[in-house]
Design a protein around this motif. Structure first.
Motif, PDB file in Angstrom:
ATOM      1  N   GLN A  10       0.863  -1.182   0.000  1.00  0.00           N
ATOM      2  CA  GLN A  10       0.000   0.000   0.000  1.00  0.00           C
ATOM      3  C   GLN A  10       0.901   1.235   0.000  1.00  0.00           C
ATOM      4  OE1 GLN A  10      -3.583  -0.083   0.318  1.00  0.00           O
ATOM      5  NE2 GLN A  10      -3.412   2.086  -0.198  1.00  0.00           N
ATOM      6  N   GLU A  11       0.521   2.232  -0.745  1.00  0.00           N
ATOM      7  CA  GLU A  11       1.295   3.473  -0.737  1.00  0.00           C
ATOM      8  C   GLU A  11       1.451   3.970   0.702  1.00  0.00           C
ATOM      9  OE1 GLU A  11      -0.472   6.633  -2.971  1.00  0.00           O
ATOM     10  OE2 GLU A  11       1.410   7.761  -3.102  1.00  0.00           O
ATOM     11  N   GLY A  12       2.671   4.348   1.032  1.00  0.00           N
ATOM     12  CA  GLY A  12       2.941   4.797   2.394  1.00  0.00           C
ATOM     13  C   GLY A  12       3.601   3.731   3.259  1.00  0.00           C
ATOM     14  N   GLU A  13       3.468   2.470   2.849  1.00  0.00           N
ATOM     15  CA  GLU A  13       4.125   1.390   3.589  1.00  0.00           C
ATOM     16  C   GLU A  13       5.601   1.339   3.224  1.00  0.00           C
ATOM     17  OE1 GLU A  13       0.504  -1.830   4.242  1.00  0.00           O
ATOM     18  OE2 GLU A  13       1.917  -2.125   2.600  1.00  0.00           O
ATOM     19  N   ASP A  14       6.371   0.671   4.050  1.00  0.00           N
ATOM     20  CA  ASP A  14       7.788   0.515   3.781  1.00  0.00           C
ATOM     21  C   ASP A  14       8.024  -0.721   2.905  1.00  0.00           C
ATOM     22  OD1 ASP A  14       9.091   1.582   7.061  1.00  0.00           O
ATOM     23  OD2 ASP A  14       8.031   2.661   5.462  1.00  0.00           O
ATOM     24  N   PHE A  15       9.196  -0.759   2.298  1.00  0.00           N
ATOM     25  CA  PHE A  15       9.568  -1.859   1.404  1.00  0.00           C
ATOM     26  C   PHE A  15      11.036  -2.180   1.604  1.00  0.00           C
ATOM     27  CE2 PHE A  15      10.338  -4.263  -2.372  1.00  0.00           C
ATOM     28  CZ  PHE A  15      11.468  -3.718  -2.985  1.00  0.00           C
ATOM     29  N   THR A  16      11.370  -3.476   1.630  1.00  0.00           N
ATOM     30  CA  THR A  16      12.763  -3.884   1.726  1.00  0.00           C
ATOM     31  C   THR A  16      13.032  -5.041   0.776  1.00  0.00           C
ATOM     32  OG1 THR A  16      12.811  -3.291   4.088  1.00  0.00           O
ATOM     33  CG2 THR A  16      14.607  -4.647   3.255  1.00  0.00           C
ATOM     34  N   THR A  17      14.143  -4.977   0.086  1.00  0.00           N
ATOM     35  CA  THR A  17      14.607  -6.083  -0.743  1.00  0.00           C
ATOM     36  C   THR A  17      15.995  -6.484  -0.268  1.00  0.00           C
ATOM     37  OG1 THR A  17      15.229  -6.797  -2.976  1.00  0.00           O
ATOM     38  CG2 THR A  17      15.346  -4.443  -2.539  1.00  0.00           C
TER      39      THR A  17
ATOM     40  N   LEU B 246      15.421   6.286   0.659  1.00  0.00           N
ATOM     41  CA  LEU B 246      16.065   5.003   0.379  1.00  0.00           C
ATOM     42  C   LEU B 246      17.287   4.835   1.269  1.00  0.00           C
ATOM     43  CD1 LEU B 246      14.309   5.536  -2.191  1.00  0.00           C
ATOM     44  CD2 LEU B 246      16.109   4.389  -3.496  1.00  0.00           C
ATOM     45  N   THR B 247      17.408   3.655   1.888  1.00  0.00           N
ATOM     46  CA  THR B 247      18.562   3.327   2.716  1.00  0.00           C
ATOM     47  C   THR B 247      19.182   2.036   2.201  1.00  0.00           C
ATOM     48  OG1 THR B 247      17.561   4.339   4.675  1.00  0.00           O
ATOM     49  CG2 THR B 247      19.401   2.830   5.029  1.00  0.00           C
TER      50      THR B 247
ATOM     51  N   LEU C 136      18.128  -2.970   0.443  1.00  0.00           N
ATOM     52  CA  LEU C 136      17.590  -1.656   0.088  1.00  0.00           C
ATOM     53  C   LEU C 136      16.262  -1.511   0.800  1.00  0.00           C
ATOM     54  CD1 LEU C 136      16.815   0.880  -1.539  1.00  0.00           C
ATOM     55  CD2 LEU C 136      16.283  -0.620  -3.469  1.00  0.00           C
ATOM     56  N   HIS C 137      16.125  -0.448   1.547  1.00  0.00           N
ATOM     57  CA  HIS C 137      14.892  -0.189   2.281  1.00  0.00           C
ATOM     58  C   HIS C 137      14.315   1.139   1.820  1.00  0.00           C
ATOM     59  CE1 HIS C 137      12.092  -0.271   5.699  1.00  0.00           C
ATOM     60  NE2 HIS C 137      12.347   1.009   5.828  1.00  0.00           N
ATOM     61  N   ILE C 138      13.041   1.124   1.466  1.00  0.00           N
ATOM     62  CA  ILE C 138      12.350   2.358   1.089  1.00  0.00           C
ATOM     63  C   ILE C 138      11.317   2.662   2.172  1.00  0.00           C
ATOM     64  CG2 ILE C 138      10.964   3.558  -0.623  1.00  0.00           C
ATOM     65  CD1 ILE C 138      12.066   1.707  -2.748  1.00  0.00           C
ATOM     66  N   THR C 139      11.397   3.843   2.703  1.00  0.00           N
ATOM     67  CA  THR C 139      10.449   4.286   3.728  1.00  0.00           C
ATOM     68  C   THR C 139       9.282   5.017   3.077  1.00  0.00           C
ATOM     69  OG1 THR C 139      12.290   4.572   5.272  1.00  0.00           O
ATOM     70  CG2 THR C 139      10.229   5.659   5.819  1.00  0.00           C
ATOM     71  N   ALA C 140       8.081   4.704   3.530  1.00  0.00           N
ATOM     72  CA  ALA C 140       6.885   5.401   3.051  1.00  0.00           C
ATOM     73  C   ALA C 140       6.832   5.462   1.529  1.00  0.00           C
ATOM     74  CB  ALA C 140       6.826   6.807   3.646  1.00  0.00           C
ATOM     75  N   THR C 141       6.622   4.309   0.918  1.00  0.00           N
ATOM     76  CA  THR C 141       6.660   4.213  -0.550  1.00  0.00           C
ATOM     77  C   THR C 141       5.682   5.173  -1.212  1.00  0.00           C
ATOM     78  OG1 THR C 141       5.069   2.395  -0.437  1.00  0.00           O
ATOM     79  CG2 THR C 141       7.415   1.821  -0.598  1.00  0.00           C
ATOM     80  N   GLN C 142       6.064   5.588  -2.416  1.00  0.00           N
ATOM     81  CA  GLN C 142       5.217   6.435  -3.250  1.00  0.00           C
ATOM     82  C   GLN C 142       5.042   5.734  -4.596  1.00  0.00           C
ATOM     83  OE1 GLN C 142       7.246  10.210  -3.419  1.00  0.00           O
ATOM     84  NE2 GLN C 142       7.048  10.560  -1.213  1.00  0.00           N
ATOM     85  N   THR C 143       4.040   6.156  -5.343  1.00  0.00           N
ATOM     86  CA  THR C 143       3.782   5.485  -6.628  1.00  0.00           C
ATOM     87  C   THR C 143       4.965   5.611  -7.583  1.00  0.00           C
ATOM     88  OG1 THR C 143       2.637   7.462  -7.415  1.00  0.00           O
ATOM     89  CG2 THR C 143       1.273   5.715  -6.450  1.00  0.00           C
TER      90      THR C 143
ATOM     91  N   SER D 176       5.327  -3.238  -6.695  1.00  0.00           N
ATOM     92  CA  SER D 176       4.109  -2.581  -7.174  1.00  0.00           C
ATOM     93  C   SER D 176       3.413  -1.950  -5.964  1.00  0.00           C
ATOM     94  CB  SER D 176       3.181  -3.569  -7.878  1.00  0.00           C
ATOM     95  OG  SER D 176       2.824  -4.624  -7.010  1.00  0.00           O
ATOM     96  N   ILE D 177       2.651  -0.877  -6.234  1.00  0.00           N
ATOM     97  CA  ILE D 177       2.096  -0.088  -5.137  1.00  0.00           C
ATOM     98  C   ILE D 177       0.620   0.184  -5.377  1.00  0.00           C
ATOM     99  CG2 ILE D 177       2.226   2.148  -3.955  1.00  0.00           C
ATOM    100  CD1 ILE D 177       5.242   2.123  -4.571  1.00  0.00           C
ATOM    101  N   ARG D 178      -0.181  -0.023  -4.344  1.00  0.00           N
ATOM    102  CA  ARG D 178      -1.605   0.324  -4.386  1.00  0.00           C
ATOM    103  C   ARG D 178      -1.752   1.779  -3.914  1.00  0.00           C
ATOM    104  NH1 ARG D 178      -1.590  -4.519  -1.552  1.00  0.00           N
ATOM    105  NH2 ARG D 178      -1.893  -3.450   0.431  1.00  0.00           N
TER     106      ARG D 178
END
Lengths: 113, 118
Positions: free
Chosen positions: A14-21, A61-62, A74-81, A110-112
């Motif tokens: 969901q947009e605003g959530e964090d993401f890590t790979t 991005l961290t 790679l960590h993205i805080t508060a994802t955006q579209t 992918s982001i909602r």
């Protein structure tokens, strides 16, 4: 031969959530690079990490390079579209000018909205 | 940085034919790299093209199938020969990404050639 694996293969947030790979190499790396590929586009360089335990930030991005220089994240805080795309790590095994970079398997984000 | 022009951007080809992909760089570079990216997959290095010498091919790729030319320091071509549907993929040329004690350089990519073999 050298192998570079990434997990997860896909991530839908969901947009605003964090993401890590996460990126893992079968061998010790001299450095690791991260690239982003937008749908229909070509890979674009994001950053390079060289030192053991190195951490670098680019806005939301961290990037981290493991102490053993065999893994990275790679960590993205508060994802955006605009973050949509596939993120690849690329590891280099040697230090010579002829040493090649080996791309990881990639994580598709992918982001909602 | 480097600006890379790659063409064609896409093509649909009949099986058994060959396609030559061109890659032009806006600056002189020693090494140029050719990658293949199958749909939804990662980038696989096909070969490294050095000016003035034979290209160096990675395991699984041979010169008869993917002949490469490197006539000067700003240009290279990759030919996909005797194509089959399995050759359908995106082909990318790249410069930079060379190694070195300082950590190496970033790789720059052309826009890619989307090849469909029917």
């Amino acid at each position: 031969g050298q192998q570079v694996m990434q997990i997860p293969q896909y991530q839908h947030v969901q947009e605003g959530e964090d993401f890590t790979t996460y990126c893992n190499s079968s061998t010790t790396l001299s450095n690791i690079q991260w690239y982003k590929q937008r749908p229909g586009g070509h890979p674009v360089f994001l950053i390079q990490l060289v030192k053991s335990g190195e951490v670098k930030k680019q806005k939301r991005l961290t990037f981290q390079f493991g102490e053993a220089k065999k893994n990275s994240s790679l960590h993205i805080t508060a994802t955006q579209t605009t973050d949509v795309g596939t993120y690849f790590c690329a590891g280099r095994e040697g230090y010579s000018s002829a040493s090649k970079i080996i791309f990881g398997s990639g994580t598709r984000l992918s982001i909602r909205p | 940085s480097a600006v890379i022009s790659q063409k064609p951007s896409r093509d649909i080809c009949q099986r058994g034919t060959s396609l030559t992909i061109q890659c032009q760089v806006d600056s002189q570079v020693t090494m140029m790299f050719w990658y293949r990216q199958q749909p939804g997959q990662s980038l696989t290095l096909i070969a490294t093209a050095n000016q003035g010498s034979e290209a160096t091919y990675e395991s699984g790729f041979v010169i008869d199938k993917f002949p490469i030319s490197r006539p000067n320091l700003t240009f290279s071509t990759l030919t996909v020969s005797n194509m089959s549907p399995e050759d359908s993929s995106i082909y990318l040329c790249s410069v930079g990404g060379g190694g070195g004690r300082a950590g190496g350089t970033e790789a720059f990519f052309g826009q890619g050639t989307r090849l469909t073999v029917v």
